[in-house]
Scaffold this motif. Sequence first.
Motif, short mmCIF file in Angstrom:
data_model
loop_
_atom_site.label_atom_id
_atom_site.label_comp_id
_atom_site.label_asym_id
_atom_site.label_seq_id
_atom_site.Cartn_x
_atom_site.Cartn_y
_atom_site.Cartn_z
N SER A 381 0.77 -1.28 -0.07
CA SER A 381 0.07 -0.01 -0.02
C SER A 381 0.83 1.36 0.03
O SER A 381 0.57 2.38 -0.43
CB SER A 381 -0.97 0.07 1.21
OG SER A 381 -1.73 -1.26 1.24
N LEU A 382 2.12 1.24 0.71
CA LEU A 382 2.78 2.57 0.75
C LEU A 382 3.73 2.68 0.08
O LEU A 382 4.27 3.75 -0.16
CB LEU A 382 3.18 2.62 2.43
CG LEU A 382 1.96 2.45 3.54
CD1 LEU A 382 2.53 3.00 4.89
CD2 LEU A 382 0.92 3.71 3.04
N ILE A 383 4.45 1.61 -0.31
CA ILE A 383 5.74 1.58 -1.15
C ILE A 383 5.81 1.23 -2.64
O ILE A 383 6.07 1.75 -3.61
CB ILE A 383 6.82 0.47 -0.51
CG1 ILE A 383 7.23 0.79 1.13
CG2 ILE A 383 8.18 0.73 -1.38
CD1 ILE A 383 7.34 2.28 1.20
N ALA A 384 4.76 0.00 -2.84
CA ALA A 384 4.72 -0.60 -4.18
C ALA A 384 4.18 0.45 -5.20
O ALA A 384 4.49 0.57 -6.40
CB ALA A 384 3.87 -1.91 -4.12
N PRO A 385 3.10 1.25 -4.76
CA PRO A 385 2.61 2.27 -5.84
C PRO A 385 3.67 3.13 -6.41
O PRO A 385 3.55 3.99 -7.18
CB PRO A 385 1.57 3.12 -4.94
CG PRO A 385 1.18 2.30 -3.90
CD PRO A 385 2.38 1.23 -3.66
N PHE A 386 4.88 3.29 -5.65
CA PHE A 386 6.00 4.06 -5.87
C PHE A 386 6.63 3.40 -7.22
O PHE A 386 7.35 4.28 -7.98
CB PHE A 386 6.93 4.59 -4.98
CG PHE A 386 6.56 5.67 -3.95
CD1 PHE A 386 6.97 6.85 -4.18
CD2 PHE A 386 5.84 5.12 -3.06
CE1 PHE A 386 6.58 7.94 -3.24
CE2 PHE A 386 5.27 6.31 -1.93
CZ PHE A 386 5.68 7.60 -2.09
#
Length: 494
Positions: A381-386
């Motif tokens: 949720s917090l890292i993969a979208p980057f």
Amino acid sequence: MTKPKKDVKFNHRERRMSNKSSMSDINYDSPTDERSPTRSNGAKSPTRNGTLHKERSIKEEENERPSFERTDTTASGWATENEDEKPQVKEPSEFEKKKQTFITRAIWTFVMIGIFFGSMFAGHIYIIIIVTAVQIISFKEVIAISNVPSRARSLRFTKTLNWYFLGSTMYFLYGESVIYYFKHIVLIDRVLLPFATHHRFISFMLYVIGFVFFVGSLQKGHYKFQFTQFAWTHMALYLIVVQAHFIMNNIFEGMIWFFLPVSLVIINDIFAYVCGITFGRTQLIKISPKKTVEGFVGAWICTIIIGFFFTNLLMRSRYFICPVNDLGANIFTGLECDVNPVFIAQTFHIPFIPHTWTFLPTHITVAPMQFHILAMATFASLIAPFGGFFASGLKRTFNIKDFGDSIPGHGGMTDRMDCQFIMGFFAFMYYQSFIAVHKASVGGVIETAITGLSPEEQMAVVKGLAQHLYNQGAVSSKVVEFLGENLQSALKKR
């Protein structure tokens, strides 16, 4: 005395001319008169010739056409030649275009879902083929961004070298995986043994050949461009092929370590969209203007909740939690293994609840995997979208909308996999660091015996194992005697 001939031609001309007048009949010297005095008596103009007579006849025929035939006209009121010959084709409206795009996108969404689940349930080998195809298509799309200038410069071997480096890299990475997970098969095969024991050296020499070939293909005046292509190819290899290699290893460790990270990214993407359009207000990052902080946080909470229950469902199937020990297995045959303790429920004490609060439980029984899923869902949720933001920045750099059109209605394969690569990489590292149970395997023992013992020592190991199996009642004394006699004769021949 001869009889005079009738002037039929003259009368015909006079009759025709009397019906219509042309522009040349107007007397410009006397604007009040309709006809010139020289033309009123039907006299033949001294300037008239055959060509002019033919042109006038054509004009008169055009003037005699009914006015309703001229329906298609331009802004000036006269029909053009193309409009007379070809009818205008009505272009589809903006609504019809969006409708067709939505239908195409929906159809291919269901097609991809069907292929994915069909391959996953059919067996590990099929999902490995899917992952391999995805990484090749993604590599092709990324490389295609910079291949247009090479065609303009007519540089030879640029595209060939890209595919050569891809092949050599895949040989190295796939070989590492096969040797690690199937060493008990590879190391006992007479043909595959040399390739297994010298795999890394062979891979290195393959890369060196490509490196030398690249240096030899450098052309004066194009050095900067060619070195840029060289760096671009290696960036694509690292970001796509190397990370896809760890996704492949996740499959070998157990289908859950492949399917769960993929599902978490998809769940997060869906709820980021739902939460964003529902109560999104604050922009998250400029490189992707449609992403909002509210959608980002809301998707994180939803991914953790859904991931918790989804993991509980997957843990019930050994087809998902067992490592690959049979490539022919599928969802119907299943797999058998010693279950990893992370999937076995345990009782944990809750330390921060006072004993006087009897209305709250002080102990909880849950599988440790349910705690690990919190970390994996948080990363999804917090890292993969980057990874998606990185891809968006890359597309904006080259001023393109999509990486390609491999999937109708969805764009390129890279557009759909931009977050999956980094998530699969994280899943492998997290599994190896906190979950994997490291113990001796048959392949590891065979590898140690082959690479670290002499033939005489290997025979001694075989005799010792045979004696141990006899003591345990697993084999008869005849097996021990047979091995002892044959191994002893083999030593004498040496």
